[in-house]
Design a protein around this motif. Sequence first.
Motif, PDB file in Angstrom:
ATOM      1  N   ARG A 171     -36.633  27.843 -17.375  1.00 51.70           N
ATOM      2  CA  ARG A 171     -37.144  26.820 -16.448  1.00 51.70           C
ATOM      3  C   ARG A 171     -37.345  25.493 -17.159  1.00 51.70           C
ATOM      4  N   ASN A 172     -37.931  25.541 -18.359  1.00 50.06           N
ATOM      5  CA  ASN A 172     -38.141  24.300 -19.111  1.00 50.06           C
ATOM      6  C   ASN A 172     -36.822  23.618 -19.444  1.00 50.06           C
ATOM      7  N   THR A 173     -35.818  24.433 -19.827  1.00 44.99           N
ATOM      8  CA  THR A 173     -34.506  23.866 -20.151  1.00 44.99           C
ATOM      9  C   THR A 173     -33.889  23.208 -18.921  1.00 44.99           C
ATOM     10  N   VAL A 174     -33.902  23.909 -17.792  1.00 41.86           N
ATOM     11  CA  VAL A 174     -33.331  23.351 -16.563  1.00 41.86           C
ATOM     12  C   VAL A 174     -34.101  22.108 -16.134  1.00 41.86           C
ATOM     13  N   ASP A 175     -35.430  22.152 -16.256  1.00 36.33           N
ATOM     14  CA  ASP A 175     -36.233  20.977 -15.883  1.00 36.33           C
ATOM     15  C   ASP A 175     -35.886  19.774 -16.758  1.00 36.33           C
ATOM     16  N   GLY A 176     -35.674  20.023 -18.061  1.00 35.94           N
ATOM     17  CA  GLY A 176     -35.302  18.922 -18.954  1.00 35.94           C
ATOM     18  C   GLY A 176     -33.946  18.340 -18.615  1.00 35.94           C
ATOM     19  N   LEU A 177     -32.972  19.219 -18.329  1.00 40.26           N
ATOM     20  CA  LEU A 177     -31.644  18.752 -17.923  1.00 40.26           C
ATOM     21  C   LEU A 177     -31.715  18.000 -16.598  1.00 40.26           C
ATOM     22  N   ALA A 178     -32.544  18.503 -15.679  1.00 41.83           N
ATOM     23  CA  ALA A 178     -32.678  17.852 -14.376  1.00 41.83           C
ATOM     24  C   ALA A 178     -33.294  16.468 -14.516  1.00 41.83           C
ATOM     25  N   ALA A 179     -34.332  16.352 -15.347  1.00 43.13           N
ATOM     26  CA  ALA A 179     -34.964  15.047 -15.546  1.00 43.13           C
ATOM     27  C   ALA A 179     -33.959  14.056 -16.124  1.00 43.13           C
ATOM     28  N   ASN A 180     -33.121  14.526 -17.044  1.00 44.05           N
ATOM     29  CA  ASN A 180     -32.100  13.652 -17.635  1.00 44.05           C
ATOM     30  C   ASN A 180     -31.093  13.205 -16.582  1.00 44.05           C
ATOM     31  N   ALA A 181     -30.639  14.139 -15.737  1.00 40.34           N
ATOM     32  CA  ALA A 181     -29.672  13.786 -14.692  1.00 40.34           C
ATOM     33  C   ALA A 181     -30.274  12.808 -13.690  1.00 40.34           C
ATOM     34  N   MET A 182     -31.518  13.066 -13.275  1.00 42.48           N
ATOM     35  CA  MET A 182     -32.155  12.175 -12.296  1.00 42.48           C
ATOM     36  C   MET A 182     -32.402  10.788 -12.879  1.00 42.48           C
ATOM     37  N   ALA A 183     -32.642  10.719 -14.201  1.00 44.83           N
ATOM     38  CA  ALA A 183     -32.807   9.412 -14.841  1.00 44.83           C
ATOM     39  C   ALA A 183     -31.519   8.598 -14.795  1.00 44.83           C
ATOM     40  N   HIS A 184     -30.383   9.272 -14.635  1.00 43.04           N
ATOM     41  CA  HIS A 184     -29.089   8.583 -14.508  1.00 43.04           C
ATOM     42  C   HIS A 184     -28.710   8.349 -13.054  1.00 43.04           C
ATOM     43  N   GLY A 185     -29.601   8.683 -12.112  1.00 45.15           N
ATOM     44  CA  GLY A 185     -29.326   8.423 -10.701  1.00 45.15           C
ATOM     45  C   GLY A 185     -28.709   9.577  -9.949  1.00 45.15           C
ATOM     46  N   TYR A 186     -28.683  10.794 -10.524  1.00 49.31           N
ATOM     47  CA  TYR A 186     -28.104  11.950  -9.841  1.00 49.31           C
ATOM     48  C   TYR A 186     -29.168  12.615  -8.972  1.00 49.31           C
ATOM     49  N   ARG A 187     -28.771  13.025  -7.771  1.00 55.19           N
ATOM     50  CA  ARG A 187     -29.676  13.652  -6.805  1.00 55.19           C
ATOM     51  C   ARG A 187     -29.288  15.114  -6.625  1.00 55.19           C
ATOM     52  N   PHE A 188     -30.292  15.968  -6.494  1.00 53.85           N
ATOM     53  CA  PHE A 188     -30.029  17.403  -6.414  1.00 53.85           C
ATOM     54  C   PHE A 188     -29.721  17.845  -4.995  1.00 53.85           C
ATOM     55  N   ILE A 189     -28.752  18.741  -4.897  1.00 54.54           N
ATOM     56  CA  ILE A 189     -28.463  19.458  -3.658  1.00 54.54           C
ATOM     57  C   ILE A 189     -28.469  20.952  -3.979  1.00 54.54           C
ATOM     58  N   GLU A 190     -28.580  21.759  -2.944  1.00 50.57           N
ATOM     59  CA  GLU A 190     -28.505  23.207  -3.112  1.00 50.57           C
ATOM     60  C   GLU A 190     -27.447  23.729  -2.160  1.00 50.57           C
ATOM     61  N   THR A 191     -26.516  24.522  -2.683  1.00 56.49           N
ATOM     62  CA  THR A 191     -25.428  25.066  -1.871  1.00 56.49           C
ATOM     63  C   THR A 191     -25.562  26.582  -1.793  1.00 56.49           C
ATOM     64  N   PRO A 192     -24.953  27.212  -0.767  1.00 58.42           N
ATOM     65  CA  PRO A 192     -25.079  28.670  -0.630  1.00 58.42           C
ATOM     66  C   PRO A 192     -24.417  29.417  -1.782  1.00 58.42           C
ATOM     67  N   ILE A 193     -24.992  30.554  -2.133  1.00 55.11           N
ATOM     68  CA  ILE A 193     -24.341  31.443  -3.092  1.00 55.11           C
ATOM     69  C   ILE A 193     -23.071  32.018  -2.481  1.00 55.11           C
ATOM     70  N   LEU A 194     -23.073  32.216  -1.166  1.00 51.25           N
ATOM     71  CA  LEU A 194     -21.956  32.819  -0.447  1.00 51.25           C
ATOM     72  C   LEU A 194     -21.135  31.730   0.232  1.00 51.25           C
ATOM     73  N   GLU A 195     -19.832  31.715  -0.018  1.00 47.34           N
ATOM     74  CA  GLU A 195     -18.932  30.726   0.584  1.00 47.34           C
ATOM     75  C   GLU A 195     -17.706  31.445   1.140  1.00 47.34           C
ATOM     76  N   HIS A 196     -16.941  30.742   1.978  1.00 46.27           N
ATOM     77  CA  HIS A 196     -15.652  31.273   2.414  1.00 46.27           C
ATOM     78  C   HIS A 196     -14.723  31.354   1.206  1.00 46.27           C
ATOM     79  N   THR A 197     -14.030  32.468   1.071  1.00 47.89           N
ATOM     80  CA  THR A 197     -13.143  32.670  -0.081  1.00 47.89           C
ATOM     81  C   THR A 197     -12.115  31.548  -0.193  1.00 47.89           C
ATOM     82  N   GLU A 198     -11.646  31.050   0.948  1.00 48.97           N
ATOM     83  CA  GLU A 198     -10.608  30.007   0.936  1.00 48.97           C
ATOM     84  C   GLU A 198     -11.047  28.768   0.163  1.00 48.97           C
TER      85      GLU A 198
END
Length: 506
Positions: free
Chosen positions: A47-74
Amino acid sequence: MSRDPAMTAASGDATRAPRAGASASARPLDRVRGTRDVLPAEWESTRNTVDGLAANAMAHGYRFIETPILEHTELFLRKSGGDRVAQLYSFTHRGRDLALRPEFTASAVRVFVERMQSEPLPVRLAMTGPVFRYEKPQAGRSRQFTEFGCELIGASGPVADAEIVGLALEGLRLAGVERPRVVLGHIGVVISFLAGLDIDQRAQDWLTWSMERLRKGDEAAHDLPPHLARVEAARDDDAAASLPDDGVTPEAIAAILRQAGVEFQGGVREPEEIVGGLIAKRRRRHDAALLRDAAAFVERLTELTGPPDAVMQPLRELVAAHGLPAAPLDELEEIVSLLAATGMHPDHVTIDLGMGRGLHYYTGMLFEVYAGADGSPQLCGGGRYDDLAQILGARQPVPACGFSYGVERLMDSGSPIAGTVAQRRVLVRQNGDPSRAMLLASELRGAGWIASVDLRNRNQSATRRAAERQGYDAIASVVDGKTEFLHLSRGDVAAFADTPKPGPTS
């Protein structure tokens, strides 16, 4: 549907409750091969590692989204390489072909196409979560792992590419990877080379899929794909492949077919165009030889691998000798220059134009980042994929590039990222008054502590032994209306004393 009695018995053994008075325990169930259980200490570190990476990405202007684990195979079949298709966990459920996501890029682009095409460009997105690939489990490789990725959609050129590579490197340094090594490539050179050859799309796809094997010296990579091997073996006996150029035109053949009752329906091409394409395919005799030449060209590119100062000039000479554009090399040189301006020493960069990364959707710059010298694990990879948005339904072409980390592998190679707040852990004794203990725990949490009530209601000595084993810094209790703390030997008393504490409980 019949069932194997042995399987039925085994299933029953695993799920049936033991009979009254039975002493035998049920057979334990193992976790699925290639997956892992994350225990509390590792979960917190992750969690700490992901939080650190996330803080770095957000400092560069990146915004988080969440996508489904399950997708159409195509979604993962439209433009993936052979390796990725073979790794899919895919299945059919109630008439739908579904798959567990093997990566985030396709899902992120799907979200952009479906929900974000009207947003101002560029769109900077970040994602993290579990992904699934059916691979042989080994050190540093699981079938389920945590991926962290960033996608820059709607920006082209070396500056955008350098932003993505620089962001990836900055995150690695934050995670404790002190001297990451970058391998830079550009699929544009090979794409330009293949565009000048008269080989079919399956042959081109095979070559881009085989580039990684050629790059690593795998001799089996020279074996032709089955459809070309059959063509080569039967070439001398294939009468259709040696049709004489007798002046018969596609228009004439199409007219004959119409007279024979053959209908041309359901397509966007004219019948004459369809017939002409079929004739060209049947007359093509040299696909196999051309493909071998293409493989040799890729091998030559791979041989010219090394630091930018050492290989850029020989690469320019090779590209010029084949009449190919030098623009990909110009872009790589500018990317290297931009990275150097942000602190990446050119000696830590390797140019490798034989890099393919096994995915067919890449169109330009490619990169991989390793923990250090040759033989160290790969921690990150990515590149440019300008065609993917339109392949997935975008109204027009949209340039894009991105990267992803394998978080567990990153943690194995770096040093743990500390939490942003060093919270103290305290165990609250009930002391005969559970209501007051629960109130004290709530007040401690409000003051910034991690507080739990001792639910076993043990004596002080037993509570202390348990608290030390469970990692608490202190034991708290209410005595005569006042809160008392017992510092444990593992706790930092000085830092503990500075932690805010609630006043007397009522």
